[in-house]
Design a protein around this motif. Structure first.
Motif, PDB file in Angstrom:
ATOM      1  N   LEU A 216      41.349  41.700  38.079  1.00 17.50           N
ATOM      2  CA  LEU A 216      42.224  42.791  38.509  1.00 17.50           C
ATOM      3  C   LEU A 216      43.520  42.321  39.151  1.00 17.50           C
ATOM      4  CD1 LEU A 216      39.626  45.335  39.977  1.00 17.50           C
ATOM      5  CD2 LEU A 216      40.654  45.289  37.696  1.00 17.50           C
ATOM      6  N   PHE A 217      43.546  41.136  39.746  1.00 13.15           N
ATOM      7  CA  PHE A 217      44.747  40.739  40.471  1.00 13.15           C
ATOM      8  C   PHE A 217      45.956  40.472  39.564  1.00 13.15           C
ATOM      9  CE2 PHE A 217      42.139  40.748  44.097  1.00 13.15           C
ATOM     10  CZ  PHE A 217      42.957  40.706  45.213  1.00 13.15           C
ATOM     11  N   PRO A 218      45.806  40.091  38.291  1.00 18.09           N
ATOM     12  CA  PRO A 218      46.992  40.040  37.435  1.00 18.09           C
ATOM     13  C   PRO A 218      47.673  41.391  37.263  1.00 18.09           C
ATOM     14  CG  PRO A 218      45.231  38.729  36.489  1.00 18.09           C
ATOM     15  CD  PRO A 218      44.644  39.470  37.651  1.00 18.09           C
ATOM     16  N   LEU A 219      46.942  42.488  37.505  1.00 16.57           N
ATOM     17  CA  LEU A 219      47.495  43.835  37.392  1.00 16.57           C
ATOM     18  C   LEU A 219      47.939  44.366  38.749  1.00 16.57           C
ATOM     19  CD1 LEU A 219      44.579  45.241  35.166  1.00 16.57           C
ATOM     20  CD2 LEU A 219      46.594  43.982  34.409  1.00 16.57           C
ATOM     21  N   ALA A 220      48.168  43.478  39.711  1.00 20.75           N
ATOM     22  CA  ALA A 220      48.329  43.873  41.109  1.00 20.75           C
ATOM     23  C   ALA A 220      49.522  44.776  41.358  1.00 20.75           C
ATOM     24  CB  ALA A 220      48.439  42.620  41.987  1.00 20.75           C
ATOM     25  N   ARG A 221      50.572  44.680  40.549  1.00 17.24           N
ATOM     26  CA  ARG A 221      51.769  45.472  40.816  1.00 17.24           C
ATOM     27  C   ARG A 221      51.507  46.972  40.760  1.00 17.24           C
ATOM     28  NH1 ARG A 221      56.735  43.452  41.129  1.00 17.24           N
ATOM     29  NH2 ARG A 221      57.051  41.208  40.814  1.00 17.24           N
ATOM     30  N   ARG A 222      50.511  47.401  40.025  1.00 16.32           N
ATOM     31  CA  ARG A 222      50.223  48.834  39.919  1.00 16.32           C
ATOM     32  C   ARG A 222      49.149  49.276  40.907  1.00 16.32           C
ATOM     33  NH1 ARG A 222      49.544  53.184  40.475  1.00 16.32           N
ATOM     34  NH2 ARG A 222      49.751  54.969  39.069  1.00 16.32           N
ATOM     35  N   SER A 405      45.013  43.139  25.240  1.00 13.49           N
ATOM     36  CA  SER A 405      45.023  41.816  25.858  1.00 13.49           C
ATOM     37  C   SER A 405      45.429  41.928  27.322  1.00 13.49           C
ATOM     38  CB  SER A 405      45.988  40.887  25.116  1.00 13.49           C
ATOM     39  OG  SER A 405      47.323  41.345  25.256  1.00 13.49           O
ATOM     40  N   LEU A 406      45.141  40.884  28.067  1.00 15.05           N
ATOM     41  CA  LEU A 406      45.518  40.874  29.474  1.00 15.05           C
ATOM     42  C   LEU A 406      47.031  40.934  29.630  1.00 15.05           C
ATOM     43  CD1 LEU A 406      44.611  40.708  32.398  1.00 15.05           C
ATOM     44  CD2 LEU A 406      44.595  38.214  32.205  1.00 15.05           C
ATOM     45  N   ARG A 407      47.776  40.267  28.740  1.00 15.90           N
ATOM     46  CA  ARG A 407      49.229  40.305  28.798  1.00 15.90           C
ATOM     47  C   ARG A 407      49.753  41.723  28.581  1.00 15.90           C
ATOM     48  NH1 ARG A 407      53.082  38.889  31.356  1.00 15.90           N
ATOM     49  NH2 ARG A 407      52.229  36.772  31.269  1.00 15.90           N
ATOM     50  N   GLN A 408      49.187  42.458  27.635  1.00 18.61           N
ATOM     51  CA  GLN A 408      49.620  43.832  27.410  1.00 18.61           C
ATOM     52  C   GLN A 408      49.351  44.704  28.634  1.00 18.61           C
ATOM     53  OE1 GLN A 408      47.256  44.544  23.871  1.00 18.61           O
ATOM     54  NE2 GLN A 408      49.053  44.371  22.534  1.00 18.61           N
ATOM     55  N   ALA A 409      48.190  44.526  29.244  1.00 14.41           N
ATOM     56  CA  ALA A 409      47.878  45.308  30.435  1.00 14.41           C
ATOM     57  C   ALA A 409      48.800  44.946  31.595  1.00 14.41           C
ATOM     58  CB  ALA A 409      46.416  45.088  30.829  1.00 14.41           C
ATOM     59  N   VAL A 410      49.109  43.651  31.750  1.00 17.64           N
ATOM     60  CA  VAL A 410      50.011  43.221  32.821  1.00 17.64           C
ATOM     61  C   VAL A 410      51.399  43.816  32.616  1.00 17.64           C
ATOM     62  CG1 VAL A 410      51.211  41.227  33.784  1.00 17.64           C
ATOM     63  CG2 VAL A 410      48.751  41.119  33.380  1.00 17.64           C
ATOM     64  N   ASN A 411      51.906  43.771  31.392  1.00 17.75           N
ATOM     65  CA  ASN A 411      53.231  44.326  31.119  1.00 17.75           C
ATOM     66  C   ASN A 411      53.285  45.818  31.411  1.00 17.75           C
ATOM     67  OD1 ASN A 411      54.077  41.800  30.303  1.00 17.75           O
ATOM     68  ND2 ASN A 411      53.805  42.213  28.121  1.00 17.75           N
ATOM     69  N   LEU A 412      52.221  46.523  31.064  1.00 17.27           N
ATOM     70  CA  LEU A 412      52.198  47.960  31.315  1.00 17.27           C
ATOM     71  C   LEU A 412      52.142  48.261  32.812  1.00 17.27           C
ATOM     72  CD1 LEU A 412      52.166  50.594  29.692  1.00 17.27           C
ATOM     73  CD2 LEU A 412      49.686  50.572  29.842  1.00 17.27           C
ATOM     74  N   CYS A 413      51.348  47.501  33.549  1.00 18.69           N
ATOM     75  CA  CYS A 413      51.280  47.706  34.998  1.00 18.69           C
ATOM     76  C   CYS A 413      52.611  47.360  35.662  1.00 18.69           C
ATOM     77  CB  CYS A 413      50.147  46.874  35.592  1.00 18.69           C
ATOM     78  SG  CYS A 413      48.488  47.491  35.189  1.00 18.69           S
ATOM     79  N   ASN A 414      53.285  46.330  35.188  1.00 18.79           N
ATOM     80  CA  ASN A 414      54.594  45.990  35.743  1.00 18.79           C
ATOM     81  C   ASN A 414      55.613  47.082  35.451  1.00 18.79           C
ATOM     82  OD1 ASN A 414      53.515  43.607  36.643  1.00 18.79           O
ATOM     83  ND2 ASN A 414      54.318  42.362  34.961  1.00 18.79           N
ATOM     84  N   ARG A 415      55.519  47.697  34.276  1.00 21.47           N
ATOM     85  CA  ARG A 415      56.468  48.754  33.922  1.00 21.47           C
ATOM     86  C   ARG A 415      56.333  49.957  34.851  1.00 21.47           C
ATOM     87  NH1 ARG A 415      55.542  51.081  28.148  1.00 21.47           N
ATOM     88  NH2 ARG A 415      55.703  48.830  27.715  1.00 21.47           N
ATOM     89  N   TYR A 416      55.104  50.271  35.237  1.00 19.28           N
ATOM     90  CA  TYR A 416      54.873  51.438  36.095  1.00 19.28           C
ATOM     91  C   TYR A 416      54.567  51.022  37.535  1.00 19.28           C
ATOM     92  CZ  TYR A 416      54.548  54.003  31.702  1.00 19.28           C
ATOM     93  OH  TYR A 416      54.817  54.558  30.477  1.00 19.28           O
TER      94      TYR A 416
END
Length: 450
Positions: A216-222, A405-416
């Motif tokens: 979960l921490f790679p998605l931390a921005r959201r 992929s984890l990269r796709q999820a990270v990019n989406l969380c960074n966008r929002y």
């Protein structure tokens, strides 16, 4: 004649290639027309062979005898509508007197063979009307979500069902859920799809990932709060329980139960409050629940009881306060200690990927859909992401989430990332993402100073 033959051979070859490599394209180009004709031509004989017909009415028999005409044939259910979809056909039937929806469900496998379809499911629309959904190909082999899905508050699409429909995670209808799956079963991909669906919404995400935050921490921005150890998780859950109490006090002050207040304006949960007063709903994702329930010392046992008690409280009382639980794990059984069975009873939604033992499948579906237990333990290892989803109503479906992929999820969380609300109660647990080295913070950020 030669040109026509060449063209026909090319069309047949193109159809065969599409059916092998792109079954969805083949279905839209050729399959839907052929399947519709096949159903309409074979309908009466198939229904008669499957025992889904009723004798003609007595007045028709009497009229045939009086006029010396042939005896009328048995009558199948009347077709009210035949609608093609991107994955199959939807047949809406009007049942004859004396027929039951269970007759159609029991004959689903025979209808599948008779109409040469990949799968057939049925459901009752209303009294006397049954909807039969037929899929023309294996929609779960290569999942392709439709371009447009229904959008609603706290309702996100996460997977595709075996009948071609979209599987939604509706938090207002099913507030809490349990997701199980062995290693490499696709549970993490399902969780990423869930986070990706929640990211654009006005909701606070809270994560508990005791695997040092690798999921979960790679998605931390959201996320508004994250914990990577049982000690931090205990403090975070206590903060959520305190927030729940504050929200209930707010609802109580806004109820205003007087004679002149309409029934529709009496507040019983956060969704009855005005928009300017409504607290932000919170979705709590627990990545591995077993890590919160294990202990080796007396101190860890006290911490474990504290964590499980907080989870049970949130599961029992959190819905009206806008706090929703997503409990995930590889194993979920009574050996995790006291309170686990009580927690399971509050988790209405159940999703099980491939499991290593039958006990976990029984814990997931044994109390709501016993027939889904066998389906859950029969998921092959090579079909990662395939899962059985059910709820307390007893219904269940095979689903599969699209690969994210984890990269796709990270990019989406960074966008929002700007949609991650700052909640005062959870401020000490807000992840630090100012630099790349701080992307995975330690247990807990220091409390804010005045």
């Amino acid at each position: 004649m030669t040109a026509f033959t060449v063209a026909l051979v090319l069309v047949v070859a193109a159809a065969g290639l599409l059916r092998w490599r792109r079954p969805a394209w083949y279905w839209l180009a050729f399959g839907v027309t052929l399947a519709a004709l096949r159903v309409l031509v074979r309908y009466r004989s198939v229904m008669d062979a499957c025992g889904l017909t009723v004798p003609p009415a007595r007045w028709r028999l009497s009229l045939a005898r009086a006029t010396n005409r042939p005896i009328p044939e048995p009558r199948p259910p009347r077709i009210r509508r035949l609608r093609p979809t991107r994955t199959g056909l939807v047949l809406r039937l009007k049942l004859r007197p004396g027929q039951d929806v269970f007759d159609i469900a029991a004959a689903s496998d025979r209808l599948r063979h008779s109409f040469s379809m990949f799968g057939v499911t049925s459901r009752e629309v209303r009294s006397g009307v049954v909807e039969v959904r037929m899929t023309g190909y294996d929609v779960l082999k290569r999942v392709q979500m439709p371009a447009e899905t229904e959008t609603r508050a706290m309702r996100v699409p996460v997977a595709l069902r075996e009948d071609g429909s979209v599987h939604y995670r509706d938090y207002r209808a099913i507030p809490h859920a349990l997701t199980l799956g062995a290693t490499e079963s696709g549970k993490s991909v399902y969780q990423r799809n869930l986070v990706a669906g929640l990211a654009p919404l006005d909701v606070a995400l809270v994560g508990i990932d005791c695997k040092q935050g690798v999921e979960l921490f790679p998605l931390a921005r959201r996320f508004s709060a994250l914990a990577d150890s049982p000690d931090t998780a205990a403090e975070l859950l206590d903060a959520l329980v305190a927030r729940m109490a504050d929200v209930y006090r707010l609802i109580r002050t806004q109820q205003r139960i007087t004679v002149d207040v309409p029934d529709a304006e009496i507040a019983a949960d956060i969704w009855d409050l005005p928009n300017e007063l409504r607290p932000t709903p919170v979705v709590v994702l627990v990545d591995e629940v077993a890590e919160l329930a294990l202990y080796a010392t007396k101190e860890e046992e006290k911490r474990r009881d504290r964590i499980i008690t907080a989870l049970v409280r949130l599961a029992q009382l959190g819905r009206a306060a806008g706090i929703y639980l997503e409990i995930c794990g590889q194993r979920f059984g009574s050996e995790l200690g006291k309170g686990i069975t009580m927690l399971r009873a509050q988790l209405t939604g159940r999703t099980a990927h491939r499991l290593n033992d039958e006990t976990s499948a029984n814990m997931a579906f044994g109390d709501i859909a016993p027939d889904a237990v066998l389906a859950a333990i029969q998921i092959p290892a090579e079909l990662q992401g395939l899962a059985i989803a059910g709820d307390a109503s007893g219904g269940w479906h095979r689903i599969r989430a699209p690969h994210t992929s984890l990269r796709q999820a990270v990019n989406l969380c960074n966008r929002y990332a700007d949609r991650a609300p700052d909640l005062p109660e959870l401020a000490p647990f807000r992840p630090t993402t100012s630099t790349a080295t701080e992307l995975v913070p330690s247990a807990k950020a220091p409390p804010a100073t005045a």
